[in-house]
Write an enzyme that holds these catalytic residues in place. Structure first.
Site, short mmCIF file in Angstrom:
data_model
loop_
_atom_site.label_atom_id
_atom_site.label_comp_id
_atom_site.label_asym_id
_atom_site.label_seq_id
_atom_site.Cartn_x
_atom_site.Cartn_y
_atom_site.Cartn_z
N ASP A 135 43.55 48.86 35.43
CA ASP A 135 42.59 49.96 35.27
C ASP A 135 41.31 49.59 36.01
OD1 ASP A 135 41.65 47.96 33.55
OD2 ASP A 135 42.69 48.90 31.87
N ASP A 162 37.35 49.59 35.62
CA ASP A 162 36.20 49.76 34.72
C ASP A 162 34.92 49.81 35.55
OD1 ASP A 162 38.00 49.54 32.64
OD2 ASP A 162 37.77 47.36 32.53
N ASP A 195 33.59 36.33 30.84
CA ASP A 195 34.24 35.07 30.48
C ASP A 195 34.46 34.11 31.65
OD1 ASP A 195 36.05 36.96 31.39
OD2 ASP A 195 37.39 36.85 29.64
#
Ligand code: ATP
Ligand code: MG
Length: 467
Positions: free
Chosen positions: A72, A74, A148
């Site tokens: 996807d 984002d 992260d």
């Protein structure tokens, strides 16, 4: 020592969040604007027209750079959720803790996140240091530092086709290294799920986890036990359906991470038979996903827990319980033992049981019975499961072959297949029985089929002779 000193003098986050990004031109990274989805491109344009910053961010940029198709696209922006709503007609705010916006662009849903701020010293955590609340907006550099891994802190600007790289993610990706942003221990403590993400992303992209990020995993694995079951289950499902489940499971085990996630993984991988079955199931699923097919959580969990079911069922039968009730009790026992930790919902548990129960019904090819099996909503998944069992050498390959032929046959051919299976005496008896109803015989036949179907390691039976 030195790092501690530096951290004390300059707050750790200051060093990370005050960064200027490297600006990498398209001529160097090679990702062009027509590689991103039209929805995310239009979202970025709409926000930019109103004077906001807007970038495609995270996994999509990383995957495009690694020549992997993104799941996807984002978008990250400096507009607040309310401001985003005002720019995009078909959009709504979701999430309570940290609000994000979903924009509906044709068939595509684009997730739009406002830049997150640095974690303050007063961030609310649990007793183990896991961050519970984190809903402050911030600058783009702060947003990058909150991500992260370095390869996830990349921002693609569709207008200029430049990538803003805050933590040398592009270089790390080229060197096939997965590196945590900041101090890995601190970042794992803030959110232990990151350890599982490290395994999954490394497997998906063929990256080596940087030693500094890998080292603390074993001792910190225990922190996964405090993660809410639903979140853990979500991540485990992502891992199992990543297309690299076999590699992920092996790595999970090697790093000692199964202790907090799948306590049964130890048991599951203990005997060669059960390890072989699980690895085959995962390799099969991986191949399906890599061909663009989907995989349902119920199939994956049914495969993971199949051998456990066999063992639990046999134990109950040894106490003298009848096969069929024992089977249902074994299913419930196995699912409640693992289900709680994995947050297997009741609906998924129901589907898993249906896949398992259909295995016995596949054996029972008499009368109208196979038509009922064929019409069952879980037939496809159960049939795939049957094929898997044959591949694992648990049953004769003739049984799934029979069912494949039966699915594709017309009604005359189906009748022919069924009468070819029934011995002459049974045919005559069958005709008489069907006039009388034959409920008792039917129940007994079902029970016998159930009694045979769950293969145990020493129970490598042949199926009952198909065409
Ligand atoms: P994929 O979509 O392939 O599963 P992803 O990295 O895009 O992988 P998402 O869950 O879609 O994963 O997250 C989008 C981005 O949000 C990530 O790239 C990362 O920058 C950030 N992110 C997600 N989870 C975390 C986390 N636990 N801690 C910090 N940042 C995170
Ligand atoms: Mg993603």
């Amino acid at each position: 020592m030195l790092r501690k000193f530096i951290n004390r003098v300059f707050k750790r986050d200051d060093a990370l969040t005050a960064r200027e990004p490297a600006i990498i031109p398209v001529s160097s990274h090679g990702v062009s604007r027509d590689q991103i989805s039209s929805g995310s491109r239009r979202v970025c344009e709409a926000l930019r027209e109103r004077g906001y910053k807007a970038y495609v961010v995270g996994g999509a940029v990383r995957d495009l750079l690694a020549r992997v198709t993104p799941k996807d696209f984002d978008v990250a922006t400096d507009a607040t959720p309310d401001e985003v709503r005002r720019c995009l007609r078909r959009s709504r705010i979701v999430g309570r803790r940290f609000q994000i916006v979903h924009a509906y662009m044709g068939q595509e849903v684009v997730e739009i996140t406002t830049f997150r701020g640095a974690l303050g010293d007063d961030a609310k955590t649990d007793a183990h240091g896991r961050v519970l609340r984190d809903n402050i907006f911030g600058s783009q550099a702060e947003d990058a530092a909150r991500r992260d891994f370095t390869v996830n802190a990349l921002y693609f600007d569709p207008a200029t086709e430049q990538i803003l790289d805050y933590h040398h993610g592009v270089a790390d990706l080229r060197q096939k290294t997965l590196r945590v942003i900041g101090d890995p221990r601190t970042r794992y403590r803030e959110d232990p799920i990151r350890m599982l993400r490290a395994i999954r992303l490394a497997a998906k992209l063929g990256l080596a986890i940087d030693p500094a990020a890998r080292r603390p995993i074993r001792e910190m694995a225990i922190l996964l036990e405090n993660i809410p079951a639903a979140r853990l289950s979500d991540e485990i499902f992502k891992l199992l359906s990543s297309g690299h489940a076999a590699r992920c499971l092996r790595q999970l085990h090697a790093e000692g991470l199964h202790q907090g996630t799948l306590p049964l993984l130890d048991v599951l991988l203990r005997t060669p038979e059960s390890e072989q079955f699980i690895m085959l199931a995962m390799a099969d699923t991986d191949a399906r996903i890599q061909q663009g097919k989907s995989s349902s959580p119920c199939f994956l969990f049914a495969a993971l827990l199949w051998r456990e079911l066999g063992i639990a069922w046999q134990a109950l039968r040894e106490t003298g319980e009848h096969p069929l009730p024992a089977l249902h009790r074994a299913m419930n026992d196995v699912l409640s033992a693992q289900g709680q930790k994995l947050a297997i919902t009741r609906r998924i548990a129901g589907d898993i049981k249906e896949i398992w129960a259909l295995q016995s019904r596949f054996e029972h090819r008499v009368g109208r019975h196979p038509y009922g099996v064929l019409a069952h909503p879980r037939f496809r998944a159960a049939y795939e499961f049957l094929r898997l069992r044959a591949k694992a050498g648990e049953i004769d390959a003739a049984l799934p072959a029979w069912w494949l032929e039966f699915q594709n046959a017309d009604s005359d051919a189906r009748n022919g297949m069924l009468s070819a299976l029934a011995p002459e005496s049974a045919k005559r008896r069958g005709r008489r029985r069907s006039r009388r109803g034959g409920k008792r015989e039917k129940a007994a036949a079902n029970e016998n089929a159930a009694a045979d179907f769950v293969a145990l390691p020493e129970n490598n039976r042949e199926s009952d002779g198909a065409a």
